[in-house]
Design an enzyme around this catalytic site. Sequence first.
Site, PDB file in Angstrom:
ATOM      1  N   GLN A  72      14.626  16.919  31.397  1.00 34.35           N
ATOM      2  CA  GLN A  72      15.144  17.871  30.202  1.00 34.35           C
ATOM      3  C   GLN A  72      14.883  17.441  28.736  1.00 34.35           C
ATOM      4  OE1 GLN A  72      18.962  18.386  32.948  1.00 34.35           O
ATOM      5  NE2 GLN A  72      19.512  19.070  30.915  1.00 34.35           N
ATOM      6  N   ARG A  92      26.568  20.292  33.045  1.00 34.97           N
ATOM      7  CA  ARG A  92      26.958  21.323  32.469  1.00 34.97           C
ATOM      8  C   ARG A  92      28.219  21.459  31.266  1.00 34.97           C
ATOM      9  NH1 ARG A  92      25.711  27.546  34.598  1.00 34.97           N
ATOM     10  NH2 ARG A  92      25.669  28.611  32.610  1.00 34.97           N
ATOM     11  N   CYS A  93      28.066  20.303  30.912  1.00 35.46           N
ATOM     12  CA  CYS A  93      29.274  20.071  29.901  1.00 35.46           C
ATOM     13  C   CYS A  93      28.718  19.226  28.716  1.00 35.46           C
ATOM     14  CB  CYS A  93      30.559  19.569  30.603  1.00 35.46           C
ATOM     15  SG  CYS A  93      30.769  18.037  30.853  1.00 35.46           S
ATOM     16  N   GLU A 119      27.671  26.019  28.561  1.00 38.63           N
ATOM     17  CA  GLU A 119      28.455  25.480  29.313  1.00 38.63           C
ATOM     18  C   GLU A 119      29.675  25.770  29.159  1.00 38.63           C
ATOM     19  OE1 GLU A 119      27.291  21.784  27.537  1.00 38.63           O
ATOM     20  OE2 GLU A 119      25.742  21.465  28.868  1.00 38.63           O
TER      21      GLU A 119
END
Length: 778
Positions: A216, A363-364, A733
């Site tokens: 990423q 995902r935060c 998110e």
Amino acid sequence: MTVHGGIGQSIKRKEDARFVRGKGTYVDDVRLPGMLYLDIVRSPYAHATIRWINSEKALKVPGVLAVITGKDLEAAKLSWMPTLMSDRQMVLPVERVMYQAQEVAAVVAESRYAAADGVAAVEVEYEPLPAVVDPKKALEPGAPILRPDRKEQTNHIWHWEVGDRKATEKLLKECEVVVKQDLYIPRIVVASIETCGCVAQMDAAMGKLTVWMTTQAPHAIRTVFALVSGIPEHKIRVISPDIGGGFGGKVPVYPGYVLAVVAALKTGRPVKWIEDRSENIQADSFARDYHISAELGASKDGKIKALKVKTIADHGYTDAAANPSKFPAGLFHIITGSYPFEKAFVEVDGVYTNKPPGGIAYRCSFRVTEAAFTIERLVDILAHKLGIDPAELRKKNFIPPGAFPYESALGWTYDSGNYEAALKKAMDIIGYDALRKEQAEKRKHGDLMGIGISSFTEIVGAGPSRDFDILGLKMFDSCEIRIHPTGKVLARFGTKSQGQGHETTYAQILAEGLGISSDDIAVEEGDTDTAPYGLGTYASRSTPVAGAAAAKAAEKIREKGRLIAAHLLEVRPDDLEWKDHKFQVKGVAEKAKTMQEVAFAAYTNHPQGMEAGLEATSYYDPPNLTFPFGSYICVVDIDKETGQVNIRRFVAVDDCGTIINPMIVEGQIHGGLTMGLAPALLEEIQYDEQGNIQGGSFMDYLLPTAVETPKWETAKTTTPSPHHPLGAKGVGESATVGAPAAIVNAVVDALSHLGVVHIDIPITPWKVWKILQEKGAA
């Protein structure tokens, strides 16, 4: 006049044209002449001494070319590598293993099957050692020291705190009502549709290393590779092609990446490593694993005043999280949420255990899910204790719209918000008052129905460079725009999409800023040889940071374009305005030039003395983070015979500021809600006392399918960020952050009349059934 594909339009995703046709290019699609395959020998023990490794039989397996061990790497000073949190991680162990499924040796072969056969033939003699899987026990006197390589001979990694401890404790003592709750947020794994992998190739003639990999953050990885290997950074190229989901799990540097590079250097041939699903679940970085003790103080009439939180963070055998350097516990101190606490104090202690490295931002934005879950559970517990409706208690305590920008008790400056409007909208959509009446009637007949609310505030867009870096690399991001003579655009970014729709969203931002159709704008990311340096995509930072860079770069283009347009129209630059996506003479709309006309002139008829071409680059350093928010309401029915929780309705109202593409935002929210449902009811990684993983495959690590996923009902409010060039806040998110608390609050609400105050997640049918048995309500 609108431009095709501009901001606010629900155009179809440009990238989907290749994805729906099966034409995407993923790491496993990379095939090079003479390519070899790498597979990994993994430890069956969570903690053991390695007495010896025998590779003789493996080397006799047809097709096997090499076996790499920790001692081989130690000779090259590569047996350890730095983590993104400045800890150390083994590439391969030399003396002992630290968790089950840890890498022990690597086998390189002509085919993937031969490599797997070679792995099976490698002989390893272990001497088991006591395993420590409970972080609380790891801190006890006499616990085995898990990291003897460190100067500090303790399992305690770090202590971090924020807020005023004494003032908070004093105010808590003065509060008329105090609720206390221990919460455990268990380990979960990202479970992306694509596992991790890479292909490493060393061009001996050019002295250049190229690595295709599932990352990423390709630029940051390139820098890490240069620091670890000693290869000059300009001689390393990292290519991150299409990625099948990341969610934070593809930010760390995994040993498999380094081993593939070592194997490529050792053999002189390209080497591919692709982990299988079991390896991905058992050995990759984990999320959550927070042991939280929280206290919330309030007045009898429900005015929230003080918050104190103590947390033990289980990081496994090394701190390999991807948090900003200044914040080892991430942004957990957003835990005051949507409420104006007078005083607050938070402390977190990181601890080593015999587990894989943990702490990724699943995902935060760096531990925000844990924070939002904690505060929203506490507010509900307080509401039940006081006998106040949870919605009314929240409305009584929200930070008012006129208070923004708002300085929280823990030091954050919230940019904008209108929390009551979001909650009211959710209540209106779901018919909140009618549901409460229905619940009261159902209870008379012994039926179990619950209503749960989560009014969360998120913090995204890392980040301002004064506070945010990873390994010293400041967390800005970048956009480079090049407009060709025919008015077509190539834009490159320092981020990397894993399914978020960047090729569409960024093109829409540029379409709006340049007056050029998004169809004529190509977006590229993920190649460190061509893209401008950036810190990558995670923590919902793409639109807040790289999107802002795009807007700023377009602004630079317009500045030069105005000079060229003035030259073409034979007026002064001050006589022009950018209106209706054209350079127009003020008051004379018919005298205008489009950006396409300006672009052609930039190469054929630009003013003398001006540099030709039409290009711009922006490295955007945000002045603050952005603070999206939302209010979710969940309605559940519980089967008294089985303990099964059925989500009847779920309404999600989100506010992410200015929306670039409503359809993409809707898709992000739907996916995020499902990923929020998963840990609330299904997902969990457990370990027995010997450190054996429970849930190491999809046979027993449960993911929601279409069958378990309810129909999501969504809506929006719009409160733009005042400091972002577009007013955008980010949304990727939010749903994962807000959903778990809404679901758990609904389940506890359904059982609250039985005396139930809290249930740790995941709330499985077995847990609920046991509670019903204990309460005589089954």
